[in-house]
Scaffold this active site. Structure first.
Site, PDB file in Angstrom:
ATOM      1  CG  HIS A   1      -5.611  -2.445   0.109  1.00  0.00           C
ATOM      2  ND1 HIS A   1      -4.844  -2.038  -0.968  1.00  0.00           N
ATOM      3  CD2 HIS A   1      -5.059  -1.844   1.196  1.00  0.00           C
ATOM      4  CE1 HIS A   1      -3.884  -1.237  -0.543  1.00  0.00           C
ATOM      5  NE2 HIS A   1      -3.986  -1.100   0.760  1.00  0.00           N
TER       6      HIS A   1
ATOM      7  CG  ASP B   1      -6.928  -2.636  -3.596  1.00  0.00           C
ATOM      8  OD1 ASP B   1      -7.681  -1.938  -2.884  1.00  0.00           O
ATOM      9  OD2 ASP B   1      -5.704  -2.746  -3.395  1.00  0.00           O
TER      10      ASP B   1
ATOM     11  CB  SER C   1      -0.957  -0.042   1.197  1.00  0.00           C
ATOM     12  OG  SER C   1      -1.974   0.928   1.070  1.00  0.00           O
TER      13      SER C   1
END
Length: 727
Positions: free
Chosen positions: A702, A670, A595
């Site tokens: 995610h 995601d 991320s």
């Protein structure tokens, strides 16, 4: 003397033999077998009497669930309030909540996730005295919530709000304009849920006569769509409103429904806001007075309003502002006289403040060059505030008590590491969760007066035994001076470390604003992966650079308007400093992250191409232009205002600098960091004629998990590390 030597030698031989028999950690141990899984204490609800707590228990043999009550003093079960085997319409339930007087229990069944925090479910109300069960709705609903007297349930359905009267059984609808992807009443939109961290945007007043709620008009918010591939002949599509940086947000408004008059009123405050947020609402103890937090779009101004919903009078009681941004507080607590507790970092560190009901500061309760990290509550009987802080070092957490006037501060936790408390309703007990890098989670019952341990609840001694059976290197904490700052760091070396050899270095970081990865706590699943890599011949390190948390606002907010500049500089410089150590091979340094960490590792490889020889980026933001408005603009303002800040520090614009090995990974489902980020990065790399590797996980969100997904992911990454950094 000979006997002592013999005993010492025997012990050495036994230790050596045991060590020789220790096993190597495998990916299957971490991701398939659950070898290192710790016992957790189920989430508990402290009963009103303060002497008991309830827990949701699941019986695997029968597949049934119960809500059981335990005594704090003995930790023994005293009774079962509800058992699903006794309920004809409920096979089992997955969550529960009490009415305020604890006479009724709301049971959740058939829950399904929407986004990260939001769910739909079928709900039942169980009356403890009559042992009767009432279905709230035939439909799957959101956020059902008892009225204060327990006679009603308010809930969201199809973007509208409803009330079920539990006495008459009648259900009434009090909003009617809800339309998917247009109008939402009382339930947050995607970006509020993700970035402001809440779903239920409605609240009952103190006597259950009114409901306040936030209305979201997302008509003008651009839509984002994701293909869902599934296992059918044709894929389907998920379409939802997602405001990217600089794009239109939902237009929000505040409303109050009066149950007696059945009137619906829009509430406006005495200030003209343009393009604003309402990140929190909460009724005071006065049934007519509602509090609401308003923030401007830049989020560098946060106002707390008190709104008299009967007289239509509004008063601004706290106005916070900052050159960078102001964090929304979840710690607003109204005392009996409607004075209130508020947390703020206005003096440079996050601390606790006490204001009267008109917003006049009574006193700053905590002070010092350290952060309050959790606020637990106020005990009126003893006049004490309970909180958690990093006063004992920014990588540690301790539990404290302090008088409301800021005197007689007392440390209630003993052990150095990470301590977290769960207090009984009357603040007479707390369950302390403690762990450190050397100690698995230890759950103890403590007396709140002095913090004394009354009983050990769980000590995870089995995990300690399991870990002892593996080759397990040590995680060493230290600091490293990088670009003029002493940064927290941990380092893992192989157990057979030889200072005369050179090892490849593999770095991990996240680096997002206010985050922390260097913390004195027990192992996560990733830690075991790092231990495994260390045993395979790598030095593994993590450095929390500028922009991370718990070292004051100035350290955290230095990255404002330039996300990815100072953080990347710190990772590159830290890698150079570590690479200069005799035992590290400066030609074999890699970095990875997920991320924000994937954004960072990509940038580090591209901008630090003379330092890093490889990087792995999982679910990375590749340009802040692709990410959501609330998060991105909090730190960057809008791309229209700060184009250079967005573009100069986004890795998608630096692909031409790639020299090393690069692995890019993303899930197509995601909803947070869209796979668009990776697709655009891939196209940029192709056009720059740069070779790289990538992996796509169909329909994974995610978190990229489910079935064998994590095992496959970490096998992929491990193989890549061995191929690119291996000796």
């Amino acid at each position: 003397m000979k006997l002592i030597k013999l005993m010492v030698m025997s012990c050495f031989l036994v230790t050596s033999f045991i060590s020789a028999q220790n096993k190597d950690i495998t990916l299957e141990d971490i991701w398939s077998k659950g070898t290192f899984r710790t016992e957790r204490l189920d989430a508990l609800h402290s009963m009103n009497n303060g002497k008991q707590y309830s827990v949701l228990n699941f019986d695997r043999a029968s597949g049934s669930t119960t809500v059981d009550v335990y005594d704090y003093s003995t930790l023994k079960k005293t009774k079962t309030l509800v058992n699903s085997t006794d309920l004809t319409d409920v096979k089992y339930f997955t969550d529960y909540s009490f009415s305020k007087d604890e006479s009724k229990i709301l049971l959740a069944t058939e829950q399904e996730s929407i986004f990260r925090r939001s769910t739909l479910g079928i709900y039942f109300v169980y009356d403890i005295a009559s042992k009767t069960l009432t279905k709230v709705s035939e439909d799957k609903i959101q956020e059902p919530t008892f009225s204060p007297d327990g006679s009603k349930i308010a809930f969201g359905l199809n973007n509208n709000l409803f009330i079920k009267d539990l006495n008459s059984g009648a259900t009434s609808q009090f909003t009617s304009d809800g339309v998917k992807n247009k109008i939402i009443n009382g339930i947050t939109d995607w970006v509020y849920e993700e970035e402001f961290g809440f779903v239920r945007a409605f609240d009952w007043n103190a006597n259950g006569t009114k409901i306040a709620f936030i209305r979201f008009d997302e008509t003008n918010v651009p839509e984002f769509s994701m293909d869902v591939y599934g296992n059918k002949l044709y894929q389907t599509q998920t379409v939802f409103k997602y405001p990217k940086a600089g794009e239109a947000n939902s237009e929000v408004s505040l409303h109050v429904f009066d149950l007696a008059s059945k009137s619906l009123t829009e509430v406006k405050v005495d200030k003209e806001y343009k393009d604003f947020y309402i990140p929190r609402i909460k009724w005071t103890n006065n049934a007519n007075v509602l509090s609401a937090q308003f923030a401007n779009r830049h989020q560098n101004e946060l106002d707390l309003w008190m709104i008299n919903t009967t007289k239509n009078l509004t008063k601004l009681v706290v106005a916070e502002n900052d050159k960078a941004y102001v964090d929304v507080t979840d710690n607003l607590t109204f005392l009996e006289d409607d004075s209130f507790i508020w947390t703020s970092e206005k003096d440079g560190y996050n601390h606790i403040y006490h204001y009267d009901k008109n917003g006049k500061l009574i006193n700053q309760i905590t002070k010092g060059n350290w952060e309050v990290t959790s606020y637990y509550g106020y005990d009126a009987k003893t006049d004490r505030i309970f909180y958690q802080s990093v006063e004992n070092g920014s990588i540690n957490r301790d539990v404290y008590a302090i008088k409301l006037d800021g005197r007689k501060k007392q440390r209630l936790s003993e052990n150095t590491g990470t301590n977290n408390a769960d207090f009984s309703a009357d603040f007479s007990y707390f369950i302390n969760t403690y762990s450190s890098v050397n100690t698995p989670p230890l759950y103890t019952l403590n007396d709140a007066k002095k913090g004394d341990v009354i009983k050990v609840i769980k000590d995870n001694s089995d995990v300690r035994t399991v870990v002892a059976g593996f080759n397990m290197p040590k995680k060493e904490f230290s600091t490293i001076n990088v670009n003029g700052n002493n940064l927290n760091m941990w380092l893992i070396k192989p157990t057979n470390f030889d200072a005369t050899k050179q090892y490849p270095l593999f770095m991990y970081q996240y680096s997002g604003p206010g985050s922390q990865q260097v913390a004195n706590q027990w192992n996560s699943a990733n830690d075991y992966w790092y231990y495994m890599l260390a045993e395979q011949g790598y030095i593994v390190a993590c450095v929390d650079g500028r922009g991370t948390g718990f070292k004051g606002a100035e350290f955290k907010k230095v990255t404002q308007n330039e996300l990815g500049k100072y953080e990347v500089e710190d990772q590159i410089e830290a890698a150079k400093l570590l690479g200069a150590r005799d035992y590290i091979n400066p030609d074999k340094i890699g970095i990875w992250g997920w991320s924000y960490g994937g954004f960072m590792s990509s940038n580090a490889l591209f901008k630090g191409n003379d330092t890093f020889s490889m990087a792995i980026a999982v679910a990375p933001v590749t340009s802040w232009r692709f990410y959501d408005s609330i998060y991105t603009e909090r730190y960057m303002t809008t791309p229209q205002e700060n184009a250079s800040g967005y573009d100069e520090n986004s890795p998608i614009n630096h692909v031409d600098k790639l020299k090393g090995d690069f692995l890019l990974i993303h899930g197509t489902g995601d909803d947070n960091v869209h796979v668009q980020n990776t697709m655009r990065m891939v196209e940029a790399l192709i056009q720059a004629n740069k070779q790289f590797e990538w992996m796509i996980y169909p329909d994974k969100n995610h978190g990229i998990y489910g079935g064998n997904t994590r095992l496959h992911l970490y096998t992929k990454m491990t193989n890549f590390i061995n191929r690119t950094l291996g000796q």
